[in-house]
Design a protein around this motif. Structure first.
Motif, mmCIF file in Angstrom:
data_model
loop_
_atom_site.group_PDB
_atom_site.id
_atom_site.type_symbol
_atom_site.label_atom_id
_atom_site.label_comp_id
_atom_site.label_asym_id
_atom_site.label_seq_id
_atom_site.Cartn_x
_atom_site.Cartn_y
_atom_site.Cartn_z
ATOM 1 N N GLN A 229 6.175 11.578 -12.051
ATOM 2 C CA GLN A 229 5.589 12.912 -12.113
ATOM 3 C C GLN A 229 5.135 13.320 -10.716
ATOM 4 O OE1 GLN A 229 2.573 12.259 -15.076
ATOM 5 N NE2 GLN A 229 3.874 13.075 -16.696
ATOM 6 N N ASP A 230 5.390 14.567 -10.371
ATOM 7 C CA ASP A 230 5.068 15.020 -9.018
ATOM 8 C C ASP A 230 4.118 16.210 -9.083
ATOM 9 O OD1 ASP A 230 5.089 15.173 -6.267
ATOM 10 O OD2 ASP A 230 7.251 14.921 -6.125
ATOM 11 N N GLY A 231 2.982 16.063 -8.406
ATOM 12 C CA GLY A 231 1.998 17.145 -8.368
ATOM 13 C C GLY A 231 0.678 16.774 -9.029
ATOM 14 N N THR A 232 0.610 15.561 -9.590
ATOM 15 C CA THR A 232 -0.586 15.160 -10.355
ATOM 16 C C THR A 232 -1.880 15.436 -9.581
ATOM 17 O OG1 THR A 232 0.819 13.341 -11.058
ATOM 18 C CG2 THR A 232 -1.470 13.298 -11.828
ATOM 19 N N ALA A 233 -1.957 14.963 -8.340
ATOM 20 C CA ALA A 233 -3.193 15.112 -7.559
ATOM 21 C C ALA A 233 -3.084 16.260 -6.554
ATOM 22 C CB ALA A 233 -3.520 13.805 -6.840
ATOM 23 N N HIS A 306 2.005 4.841 -1.735
ATOM 24 C CA HIS A 306 2.089 6.206 -1.202
ATOM 25 C C HIS A 306 0.824 6.998 -1.519
ATOM 26 C CE1 HIS A 306 3.805 10.030 -0.041
ATOM 27 N NE2 HIS A 306 3.674 10.517 -1.268
ATOM 28 N N ALA A 310 -1.683 8.569 1.381
ATOM 29 C CA ALA A 310 -1.641 10.042 1.519
ATOM 30 C C ALA A 310 -2.914 10.698 1.000
ATOM 31 C CB ALA A 310 -0.433 10.598 0.769
ATOM 32 N N PRO A 312 -6.813 11.999 0.242
ATOM 33 C CA PRO A 312 -7.871 12.543 1.108
ATOM 34 C C PRO A 312 -8.805 11.452 1.620
ATOM 35 C CG PRO A 312 -7.725 13.781 -0.970
ATOM 36 C CD PRO A 312 -6.789 12.631 -1.089
ATOM 37 N N ARG A 322 1.153 21.097 -2.027
ATOM 38 C CA ARG A 322 2.579 20.737 -2.040
ATOM 39 C C ARG A 322 3.318 21.664 -2.999
ATOM 40 N NH1 ARG A 322 2.470 15.346 -4.342
ATOM 41 N NH2 ARG A 322 0.275 15.661 -4.793
ATOM 42 N N PHE A 344 10.555 18.895 0.774
ATOM 43 C CA PHE A 344 9.091 18.818 0.763
ATOM 44 C C PHE A 344 8.553 20.059 1.451
ATOM 45 C CE2 PHE A 344 5.049 17.584 2.656
ATOM 46 C CZ PHE A 344 4.408 16.950 1.605
ATOM 47 N N PHE A 355 -0.929 18.329 7.654
ATOM 48 C CA PHE A 355 0.348 17.599 7.563
ATOM 49 C C PHE A 355 0.500 16.538 8.653
ATOM 50 C CE2 PHE A 355 4.692 16.763 8.792
ATOM 51 C CZ PHE A 355 5.197 16.276 7.591
ATOM 52 N N GLN A 359 1.068 12.710 7.784
ATOM 53 C CA GLN A 359 2.413 12.142 7.974
ATOM 54 C C GLN A 359 2.379 10.980 8.959
ATOM 55 O OE1 GLN A 359 5.084 12.273 6.378
ATOM 56 N NE2 GLN A 359 6.616 11.488 7.804
HETATM 57 C C1 HEM Z 1 10.674 11.991 -0.846
HETATM 58 C C2 HEM Z 1 9.424 11.998 -0.440
HETATM 59 C C3 HEM Z 1 8.230 11.968 -1.338
HETATM 60 C C4 HEM Z 1 8.136 11.645 -2.672
HETATM 61 C C5 HEM Z 1 9.263 11.247 -3.613
HETATM 62 C C6 HEM Z 1 6.747 11.761 -3.040
HETATM 63 C C7 HEM Z 1 6.256 11.507 -4.299
HETATM 64 C C8 HEM Z 1 4.925 11.535 -4.649
HETATM 65 C C9 HEM Z 1 4.414 11.164 -5.932
HETATM 66 C C10 HEM Z 1 5.245 10.682 -7.118
HETATM 67 C C11 HEM Z 1 3.069 11.318 -5.895
HETATM 68 C C12 HEM Z 1 2.068 11.017 -7.031
HETATM 69 C C13 HEM Z 1 1.806 12.156 -7.948
HETATM 70 C C14 HEM Z 1 1.160 13.356 -7.297
HETATM 71 O O1 HEM Z 1 -0.038 13.371 -7.012
HETATM 72 O O2 HEM Z 1 1.906 14.286 -7.011
HETATM 73 C C15 HEM Z 1 2.732 11.812 -4.577
HETATM 74 C C16 HEM Z 1 1.472 12.130 -4.145
HETATM 75 C C17 HEM Z 1 1.182 12.640 -2.908
HETATM 76 N N1 HEM Z 1 2.057 12.844 -1.878
HETATM 77 FE FE1 HEM Z 1 4.008 12.431 -1.882
HETATM 78 N N2 HEM Z 1 6.024 12.163 -1.954
HETATM 79 C C18 HEM Z 1 6.889 12.297 -0.892
HETATM 80 C C19 HEM Z 1 6.576 12.676 0.395
HETATM 81 C C20 HEM Z 1 5.315 13.051 0.816
HETATM 82 C C21 HEM Z 1 4.984 13.495 2.160
HETATM 83 C C22 HEM Z 1 5.963 13.638 3.316
HETATM 84 C C23 HEM Z 1 3.655 13.783 2.153
HETATM 85 C C24 HEM Z 1 2.759 14.316 3.261
HETATM 86 C C25 HEM Z 1 2.926 14.100 4.536
HETATM 87 C C26 HEM Z 1 3.154 13.519 0.825
HETATM 88 C C27 HEM Z 1 1.865 13.724 0.415
HETATM 89 C C28 HEM Z 1 1.367 13.383 -0.825
HETATM 90 C C29 HEM Z 1 -0.023 13.579 -1.197
HETATM 91 C C30 HEM Z 1 -1.119 14.189 -0.330
HETATM 92 C C31 HEM Z 1 -0.141 13.083 -2.508
HETATM 93 C C32 HEM Z 1 -1.420 13.041 -3.339
HETATM 94 C C33 HEM Z 1 -2.152 11.756 -3.032
HETATM 95 C C34 HEM Z 1 -3.411 11.606 -3.848
HETATM 96 O O3 HEM Z 1 -4.439 12.133 -3.419
HETATM 97 O O4 HEM Z 1 -3.350 10.990 -4.909
HETATM 98 N N3 HEM Z 1 4.193 13.063 0.044
HETATM 99 N N4 HEM Z 1 3.885 11.923 -3.834
#
Ligand code: HEM
Length: 398
Positions: A229-233, A306, A310, A312, A322, A344, A355, A359
């Motif tokens: 799932q993407d976008g949860t947090a 991840h 990523a 805060p 996002r 992204f 960012f 990153q």
């Molecule tokens: C193909 C690349 C990426 C994939 C597949 C991916 C996937 C995910 C997934 C599955 C989550 C957990 C659910 C959610 O909160 O949305 C997540 C959280 C997050 N991602 Fe990514 N992401 C990618 C790249 C990035 C990049 C490049 C950044 C920033 C530079 C980023 C920043 C974040 C942030 C800020 C969170 C929330 C973290 C939290 O506070 O829990 N993501 N991402």
């Protein structure tokens, strides 16, 4: 009063006859078939106003489909740039209302609207415009005399560990994000905007996407191409305080013309699906830090997950809005597997605090780095919204 695309066929008195016969063009769907196609289109058919304090398409709950283009100016005239932004804004406002952008029955002249969205509802179409760093001068040249007006947060992104950037899918003077709940409506809008730019700006790169990152509590959480799932947090559109704090630009960091705008960082990220598919469920979950099926945070989150790096908590409290989309693009020559990834897209008040440091923290370090490769990169200053009759970027271009 302009006809909407849905009422057009009826008001043209064409009944079940094909418009093609009248206009000497290829036959179109009958009104009934077009209406049925519209009803079967995924998602909502509603209208998102183009005009407003902020540009639409940022805190708008993410639609199903994306078309993203970066264009380069071929004209060096600021008057041409101004005219383009005016024409784009007028056309975007019409398309957002589900209207034709010009007459279709034009005899031997090309139709004023390309026509492929006739019969389709507005589908929550949004168009979001941005200005790239090169518009404000590059390589010792200042084509538009804008060098002194470049916003400080609109920096050239630094190199990050693991970057494999390709110039032909990076950069651009102008960025155009089109989103809609209907693929053809999104295509039509991008098609028209590129057509309107002919002679002034030319497309540099273009990408279609689907399967959004959620940015609203009003929508179910979608899954990305890795099955999570993407976008949860994410920052949610409903979190007014977080949106104000992390998304909208304001003085003194930004100039007055950017007040209420936002900075967009776009990264085209390839995903090595072949490698991911050969990773056990436990490894996949440890990579992200969340449970694949339920989406909950793992009891014991590994230090390289991840979501941990990523978060805060590891980034001085900074967050991003996002708004990414998955894409599929042929075969990955490196693996022979599906060429797929994440476009992204993230909006923020200042990339220098958001960012870029985030990153830097995750690139090459988080467990996801093994599976992904950043191949495209761009950054755009997206001005505030326009009021009716005005155009996006008016306070910069005058
Ligand atoms: C193909 C690349 C990426 C994939 C597949 C991916 C996937 C995910 C997934 C599955 C989550 C957990 C659910 C959610 O909160 O949305 C997540 C959280 C997050 N991602 Fe990514 N992401 C990618 C790249 C990035 C990049 C490049 C950044 C920033 C530079 C980023 C920043 C974040 C942030 C800020 C969170 C929330 C973290 C939290 O506070 O829990 N993501 N991402």
């Amino acid at each position: 009063m302009t006809a909407t695309r849905r009422s057009f066929l009826k008001s043209a008195g064409l009944g079940g006859a094909s418009l093609g016969a009248a206009a000497g063009a290829a036959p179109l769907l009958s009104p009934a078939a077009a209406a049925a196609a519209a009803e079967s289109a995924s998602g909502s058919s509603g209208t998102v106003p183009f005009y407003g304090a902020h540009q639409a398409g940022i805190v708008t709950p993410a639609q199903d489909d994306l078309q993203f283009a970066a264009l380069d100016m071929v004209s060096d005239s600021i008057a041409d740039l101004r005219n383009l932004m005016r024409a784009w804004s007028t056309a975007a406002a019409k398309m957002a209302r589900g209207e034709l952008i010009g007459p279709v029955r034009t005899g031997n002249r090309p139709p004023g609207d390309t026509g492929e969205a006739i019969g389709l509802p507005p589908s929550r179409l949004t168009v979001t415009f941005g200005f790239g760093p090169t518009l404000f001068g590059s390589g010792g040249k200042d084509r538009f005399g804008l060098r002194g007006r470049r916003p400080a947060p609109l920096v050239d992104l630094p190199a990050f560990v693991g970057d494999a950037l390709q110039p032909d899918v990076s950069g651009g003077d102008l960025g155009v994000q089109v989103c809609a709940d209907n693929q053809q409506v999104a295509f039509h809008a991008m098609h028209e905007l590129i057509r309107l730019a002919i002679g002034i700006a030319t497309p540099r790169w273009l990408l279609a996407g689907a399967g959004r990152t959620a940015n609203s509590r009003r929508q179910p959480l979608p899954r990305n191409l890795m099955g999570f799932q993407d976008g949860t947090a994410n920052i949610m559109a409903e979190d007014a305080a977080a949106v104000d704090q992390f998304v909208w630009a304001s003085e003194p960091a930004s100039p007055a013309w950017m007040r209420g705008g936002s900075y967009l960082v776009a990264r085209r990220i390839e995903i090595n699906l072949k490698l991911w598919d050969s990773t056990g469920l436990g490894g996949q979950q440890q990579t992200i830090g969340r449970n694949k099926l339920g989406g909950g945070i793992l009891g014991n989150v590994p230090p390289t997950a991840h979501i941990l790096l990523a978060s805060p908590g590891r980034n001085h409290g900074q967050r991003l809005l996002r708004r990414g989309y998955s894409y599929v693009d042929g075969i990955d020559p490196a693996t022979g597997g599906m060429g797929a990834g994440l476009m992204f897209l993230c909006y923020q008040r200042d990339p220098r605090r958001q960012f870029i440091p985030i990153q830097h923290r995750i690139a090459g370090v988080d467990a996801l780095s093994v599976y992904i490769k950043h191949v495209g990169s761009a950054v755009f200053a997206c001005p505030p919204g326009a009021s009716p009759g005005a155009f996006v970027g008016e306070h910069l271009l005058g």
